[in-house]
Design a protein around this motif. Sequence first.
Motif, PDB file in Angstrom:
ATOM      1  N   HIS A 101     -67.370 -25.199 -41.101  1.00 47.31           N
ATOM      2  CA  HIS A 101     -68.742 -25.022 -41.579  1.00 47.31           C
ATOM      3  C   HIS A 101     -69.633 -24.208 -40.632  1.00 47.31           C
ATOM      4  N   HIS A 147     -60.711 -28.456 -47.412  1.00 45.93           N
ATOM      5  CA  HIS A 147     -60.031 -28.896 -48.636  1.00 45.93           C
ATOM      6  C   HIS A 147     -58.771 -28.096 -48.928  1.00 45.93           C
ATOM      7  N   ASP A 165     -66.964 -35.135 -46.780  1.00 48.11           N
ATOM      8  CA  ASP A 165     -67.422 -33.931 -47.455  1.00 48.11           C
ATOM      9  C   ASP A 165     -67.309 -34.205 -48.954  1.00 48.11           C
ATOM     10  N   HIS A 167     -66.627 -32.451 -51.445  1.00 43.99           N
ATOM     11  CA  HIS A 167     -65.558 -31.825 -52.234  1.00 43.99           C
ATOM     12  C   HIS A 167     -64.156 -32.307 -51.882  1.00 43.99           C
ATOM     13  N   SER A 357     -64.214 -19.729 -51.117  1.00 44.65           N
ATOM     14  CA  SER A 357     -64.737 -21.087 -50.907  1.00 44.65           C
ATOM     15  C   SER A 357     -63.643 -22.112 -51.169  1.00 44.65           C
ATOM     16  N   CYS A 358     -63.955 -23.370 -50.885  1.00 46.49           N
ATOM     17  CA  CYS A 358     -62.954 -24.420 -51.060  1.00 46.49           C
ATOM     18  C   CYS A 358     -62.556 -24.564 -52.521  1.00 46.49           C
ATOM     19  N   CYS A 421     -66.401 -21.723 -44.573  1.00 51.31           N
ATOM     20  CA  CYS A 421     -67.361 -21.926 -45.654  1.00 51.31           C
ATOM     21  C   CYS A 421     -68.307 -20.731 -45.795  1.00 51.31           C
ATOM     22  N   CYS A 424     -71.255 -19.989 -48.513  1.00 41.81           N
ATOM     23  CA  CYS A 424     -71.340 -21.148 -49.393  1.00 41.81           C
ATOM     24  C   CYS A 424     -72.300 -22.192 -48.846  1.00 41.81           C
ATOM     25  N   ILE A 425     -72.385 -22.302 -47.530  1.00 42.15           N
ATOM     26  CA  ILE A 425     -73.305 -23.285 -46.950  1.00 42.15           C
ATOM     27  C   ILE A 425     -74.427 -22.596 -46.173  1.00 42.15           C
ATOM     28  N   ASN A 446     -69.108 -23.555 -55.765  1.00 42.94           N
ATOM     29  CA  ASN A 446     -69.336 -24.695 -56.653  1.00 42.94           C
ATOM     30  C   ASN A 446     -70.804 -25.044 -56.867  1.00 42.94           C
ATOM     31  N   ARG A 452     -79.630 -22.238 -51.305  1.00 39.86           N
ATOM     32  CA  ARG A 452     -78.433 -22.717 -50.610  1.00 39.86           C
ATOM     33  C   ARG A 452     -77.704 -21.613 -49.837  1.00 39.86           C
TER      34      ARG A 452
HETATM   35 FE1  SF4 Z   1     -66.626 -26.108 -49.848  1.00 39.88          FE
HETATM   36 FE2  SF4 Z   1     -68.793 -24.722 -49.585  1.00 39.88          FE
HETATM   37 FE3  SF4 Z   1     -68.812 -27.313 -48.917  1.00 39.88          FE
HETATM   38 FE4  SF4 Z   1     -67.493 -25.511 -47.460  1.00 39.88          FE
HETATM   39  S1  SF4 Z   1     -69.702 -25.636 -47.746  1.00 39.88           S
HETATM   40  S2  SF4 Z   1     -66.712 -27.502 -48.096  1.00 39.88           S
HETATM   41  S3  SF4 Z   1     -66.763 -24.073 -48.981  1.00 39.88           S
HETATM   42  S4  SF4 Z   1     -68.535 -26.433 -50.937  1.00 39.88           S
END
Ligand code: SF4
Length: 754
Positions: A101, A147, A165, A167, A357-358, A421, A424-425, A446, A452
Amino acid sequence: GDKQVPMSNLEKGKFVNYARIESNLQIVRQRLNRPLTLAEKIVYGHLDNPHEQDIERGVSYLKLRPDRVACQDATAQMAILQFMSAGLPQTAVPTSVHCDHLIQAQVGGPKDLARAIDINKEVYDFLATACAKYGIGFWKPGSGIIHQIILENYALPGLMMIGTDSHTPNAGGLGMVACGVGGADAVDVMAGIPWELKAPKVIGVYLDGKMSGWTTPKDVILKVAGILTVKGGTGAIIEYHGPGVESLSATGMATICNMGAEIGATTSLFPYNKRMSAYLEATGRSQQAAYAQEFNHNLQPDEGSEYDRRIEINLNELEPHINGPFTPDLATPISKFAEEVKKNNWPEELKVGLIGSCTNSSYEDMSRSAHIAQEAADHGLKTKSIFTITPGSEQVRATIARDGFVDTFENVGGVVLANACGPCIGQWDRQDVKKGEVNSIISSYNRNFTGRNDANPATHAFVASPDLVTAMTFAGSLTFNPLTDSLKGADGKEFKFSDPAGHELPSRGYDPGENTFQAPPEDGTTVNVAVSPSSDRLQLLTPFKAWDGQDIVDAPVLIKAKGKCTTDHISAGGPWLKYRGHLENISQNCLIGAINADSGEANKVLNQETGDFGPVPTVGAYYRDKNIPWVVVGDENYGEGSSREHAALEPRFLGGRAVICRSFARIHETNLKKQGMLPLWFKNSADYDKISGTDKVSIVGLADFKPGQDIKVEITHKDGSKDSFLTTSSINEGQWEWFKAGSALNKMAAAAKA
Ligand code: SF4
Ligand code: MIC
């Protein structure tokens, strides 16, 4: 039989315990005497006490024994700091930590990774040494997203995992019951205490037909999200079944399970099948695949088992979908999307397309996107939008590099980011638009909550399959539908994309890439874990004060939040991630994204003592320093999204005592309880309108409170007039003890001393 099949190729002496599931189920079957869903089989197969445990879906609190724990770097810091306070030599179950992350996307993979390793050195060192000390497998930065690594190495059919987490359910693609939790829950399991979960309801999603053309597994979950909405999965496991399952790859099933987090589901799950065994074999786990095959009777739902709700999707008819903006459940089929863009005035120009991404970074995803990109390249095109690619793991990166997909992406102008990530984060140094500028982006990620990805509240973020994202970046427009529309090639001739084609698994096998795993030493007792008192990144925890036994009296409402209040609103990501191991510093972001219902503004609330307006964290700390408890008021599904317990730790640290809402997201509600806060539900949802940010509230009768009872809240309005209403809670006996002790950790420490 009591076979010794290893739980992973990386951990010695830890074996798959199917025997326990078998014996637990024998007991449970006798007691319940009815057919069981697959979710029930795996969950009840992990009961701590199958003989005496009350089992009623949606009602009983189950005590469970998960097989493993996984943490990522942004949540592991707090989890490990808490584990350290427990004073144990080793984790009770196999555990892994993943550095994913904290890597910011700026220019591209290798440089971004090198910079992250430098900037985050203190945190990575802390995690690496703590992992060595406590027997935890450590995945270095660059290894990939938690993930994806779990799927490649640790996920197994029929087993149960918790992960810090949201996910974590991604592992449902391999038939594992995998649930997202806050750090404090993970600490329990790491310390050998059972994990507590309200017995989930089970929602059955029956898949009929066969997937083809532009439709992908992502579209199944985008559609389900549209049906169930962001809170429709709360308290439930989503169990997919039916003939359509056979047309999904294991990684595709993982995509579907991953995004079950967006509808609040406890987890999502698929029955064991050939596609899973093919993936297990491709990732070096033939033994485990064979063992799962032997155990297959417990990896399928029983004939005649009943679901609390049933949804049917015909894959033959399922269209690709695009969800968003600002919420992942606003689902629009591609055939209607251009019309919606125009109708809603969403910015048509597509600035950026992001894949990976995951959720969507498997070899299959990448090969299909590369196929689309190659076709565009064959017509002489480069992308019109910025195009980024985040491989989910070092193994996926190395394999797609070897097989030429990386070249294909780069040839059309794509930028391959680090295995992390990234955007995505909000770890994205976005340069193409200014803050506040209205614009559109689309990703295969996602979630798409406000701000975000780039901290710009004016960015309209959409989510879709990697196929659609890739195709749309060549059009540079949100109104492009690759199923029906043509593009002009460099030769001036129009062409239409053919249906994307890809490979479920690499025909030449996976290339593992660089070794990024650090196994713990046999004996870690002498390893020293250092936390510098002057650090601004890490801070040892000071226990919260125990409850004084009194009612909470005349507590100002710090903020009455309006509308969507996700964990991104409560504790933002992006630049704030660097303080995830330092409670005092990260508390400066507490609720700064929440919208004040009284004014419609963010991060500006009334200080009821001084009459001035100030930032939420400043006013909260002001009250705390004057020993004035305070409360938060929220709307529906408060705390939606992330598992980050910072969203509960921060208000607690700043002196908050209760959060009163119309409803809560599961993980966040538990996180609040763990940290000694009271999550209270308006008994009558209209009472939300009775209260404002200028009110003081008293929470009364606490001394005589018994779990299950309503709790009365009295309000004093600014003009002195009074009101009152009732709240309910899901607090059970054990959780009430946490409140009394000041936190679950305090309770654990007290029990250890006794
Ligand atoms: Fe998945 Fe995005 Fe969360 Fe990372 S930040 S675990 S890529 S949803
Ligand atoms: C997310 O996708 O929001 C995160 C960042 O992965 C979080 C975890 C975190 O906040 O560290 C999650 O999903 O739980």
